[in-house]
Write an enzyme that holds these catalytic residues in place. Structure first.
Site, PDB file in Angstrom:
ATOM      1  N   ASN A 107       0.851  -1.186   0.000  1.00  0.00           N
ATOM      2  CA  ASN A 107       0.000   0.000   0.000  1.00  0.00           C
ATOM      3  C   ASN A 107       0.885   1.233   0.000  1.00  0.00           C
ATOM      4  O   ASN A 107       1.980   1.213   0.556  1.00  0.00           O
ATOM      5  CB  ASN A 107      -0.891   0.019   1.247  1.00  0.00           C
ATOM      6  CG  ASN A 107      -1.820   1.222   1.273  1.00  0.00           C
ATOM      7  OD1 ASN A 107      -2.411   1.583   0.253  1.00  0.00           O
ATOM      8  ND2 ASN A 107      -1.946   1.859   2.433  1.00  0.00           N
ATOM      9  N   HIS A 109       0.948   5.202   1.212  1.00  0.00           N
ATOM     10  CA  HIS A 109       0.233   6.065   2.153  1.00  0.00           C
ATOM     11  C   HIS A 109       0.877   7.453   2.145  1.00  0.00           C
ATOM     12  O   HIS A 109       2.105   7.569   2.182  1.00  0.00           O
ATOM     13  CB  HIS A 109       0.289   5.450   3.562  1.00  0.00           C
ATOM     14  CG  HIS A 109      -0.487   6.234   4.565  1.00  0.00           C
ATOM     15  ND1 HIS A 109      -1.871   6.190   4.628  1.00  0.00           N
ATOM     16  CD2 HIS A 109      -0.092   7.125   5.507  1.00  0.00           C
ATOM     17  CE1 HIS A 109      -2.282   7.006   5.583  1.00  0.00           C
ATOM     18  NE2 HIS A 109      -1.219   7.585   6.135  1.00  0.00           N
ATOM     19  N   ALA A 173       6.401  12.315  -4.338  1.00  0.00           N
ATOM     20  CA  ALA A 173       7.243  11.328  -3.633  1.00  0.00           C
ATOM     21  C   ALA A 173       6.623   9.926  -3.748  1.00  0.00           C
ATOM     22  O   ALA A 173       7.331   8.935  -3.965  1.00  0.00           O
ATOM     23  CB  ALA A 173       7.404  11.730  -2.172  1.00  0.00           C
TER      24      ALA A 173
HETATM   25  C1  GAR Z   1      -2.775   8.778  -2.804  1.00  0.00           C
HETATM   26  O1  GAR Z   1      -2.313   9.980  -2.245  1.00  0.00           O
HETATM   27  C2  GAR Z   1      -2.615   7.631  -1.828  1.00  0.00           C
HETATM   28  O2  GAR Z   1      -1.475   7.741  -1.028  1.00  0.00           O
HETATM   29  C3  GAR Z   1      -3.851   7.817  -0.990  1.00  0.00           C
HETATM   30  O3  GAR Z   1      -4.860   8.118  -1.916  1.00  0.00           O
HETATM   31  C4  GAR Z   1      -4.295   8.810  -3.008  1.00  0.00           C
HETATM   32  C5  GAR Z   1      -4.695   8.101  -4.280  1.00  0.00           C
HETATM   33  O4  GAR Z   1      -4.301   8.836  -5.394  1.00  0.00           O
HETATM   34  N1  GAR Z   1      -4.165   6.629  -0.249  1.00  0.00           N
HETATM   35  C6  GAR Z   1      -4.596   6.655   0.991  1.00  0.00           C
HETATM   36  O5  GAR Z   1      -4.791   7.666   1.615  1.00  0.00           O
HETATM   37  C7  GAR Z   1      -4.832   5.281   1.592  1.00  0.00           C
HETATM   38  N2  GAR Z   1      -4.984   5.402   3.014  1.00  0.00           N
HETATM   39  P1  GAR Z   1      -4.239   8.188  -6.821  1.00  0.00           P
HETATM   40  O6  GAR Z   1      -5.600   7.534  -7.059  1.00  0.00           O
HETATM   41  O7  GAR Z   1      -4.001   9.345  -7.738  1.00  0.00           O
HETATM   42  O8  GAR Z   1      -3.119   7.179  -6.813  1.00  0.00           O
END
Ligand code: GAR
Length: 202
Positions: A107, A109, A173
């Protein structure tokens, strides 16, 4: 041998795109065999389709968590998936899922875990007033954002930041460390010792 990766998304899919871009550069170390979304309108599905990756949509509504997760496991196994990547998949996984892929779920985060687990991590960090935050890629266990850490990158929090500008810096990042972490796993270079992930040749 193809090392098959399955990516689970719920929305925009920019981390999925980072994995696709790494694949296209020959830097992922594997094949993205399927992208699964629990949301039919997730923009990430279009990214997958444009990249020629099979997509599967499974709506979770009206189903028990275990029943839903069991179906996802079946889809992933049918595609020969060995490593599951959560990329903005906004659902907690049940033990049914986690036990089906032991030590093989990653995952990303948007905080330096163990600080600020859970939802809206960037806002939590901004509101707390930390001077450094960042991104974490970790193995998924049965807790909330609590599994062993594979990779992290710190980013500064500047005085003129807003929660939005910090979020954007953290996202960059995420896009750097996620493909690298996937490759480390696929190449079998990670060994888990208790809470620590020891990376061979690092
Ligand atoms: C990302 O910032 C990821 O780290 C976060 O959701 C976003 C998804 O963006 N995930 C969480 O917060 C999980 N707890 P994306 O769909 O553009 O990859």
């Amino acid at each position: 041998m193809a090392r098959n990766v399955g990516v689970l998304i719920s929305g925009r899919g920019s981390n999925l795109q980072a994995l696709i871009d790494a694949r296209d550069r020959g830097e992922l170390g594997g094949v993205i065999a399927v992208v699964i979304s629990n949301v039919e309108t997730a923009a990430g599905l279009d990214r997958a389709r444009r990249a020629g990756i099979p997509t599967v949509v499974r709506d979770h509504r009206g189903r028990t968590r275990e029943d839903y997760d069991d179906e996802l496991v079946t889809v992933l196994r049918e595609r020969g998936v060995e490593l599951v990547c959560l990329a903005g998949f906004m659902r907690l996984l049940s033990p049914v899922f986690i036990r089906a892929f032991p030590g093989r779920i990653l995952n990303v985060h948007p905080a330096l875990l163990p600080a600020f687990p859970g939802l809206d991590a960037q806002e939590q960090a901004f509101e707390h007033g930390v001077k450094v935050s960042g991104a974490t890629v970790h193995l998924v266990d049965e807790g909330l954002d609590s599994g062993p850490i594979v990779a992290q990158e710190a980013v500064p929090v500047r005085s003129d930041d807003t929660a939005e500008s910090l979020t954007a810096r953290i996202l960059e990042a995420e896009h750097r460390i996620y493909p690298r972490a996937v490759r480390l796993l696929l190449e079998g270079r990670c060994r888990v010792e208790g809470r620590r992930v020891v990376v061979e040749g690092e």
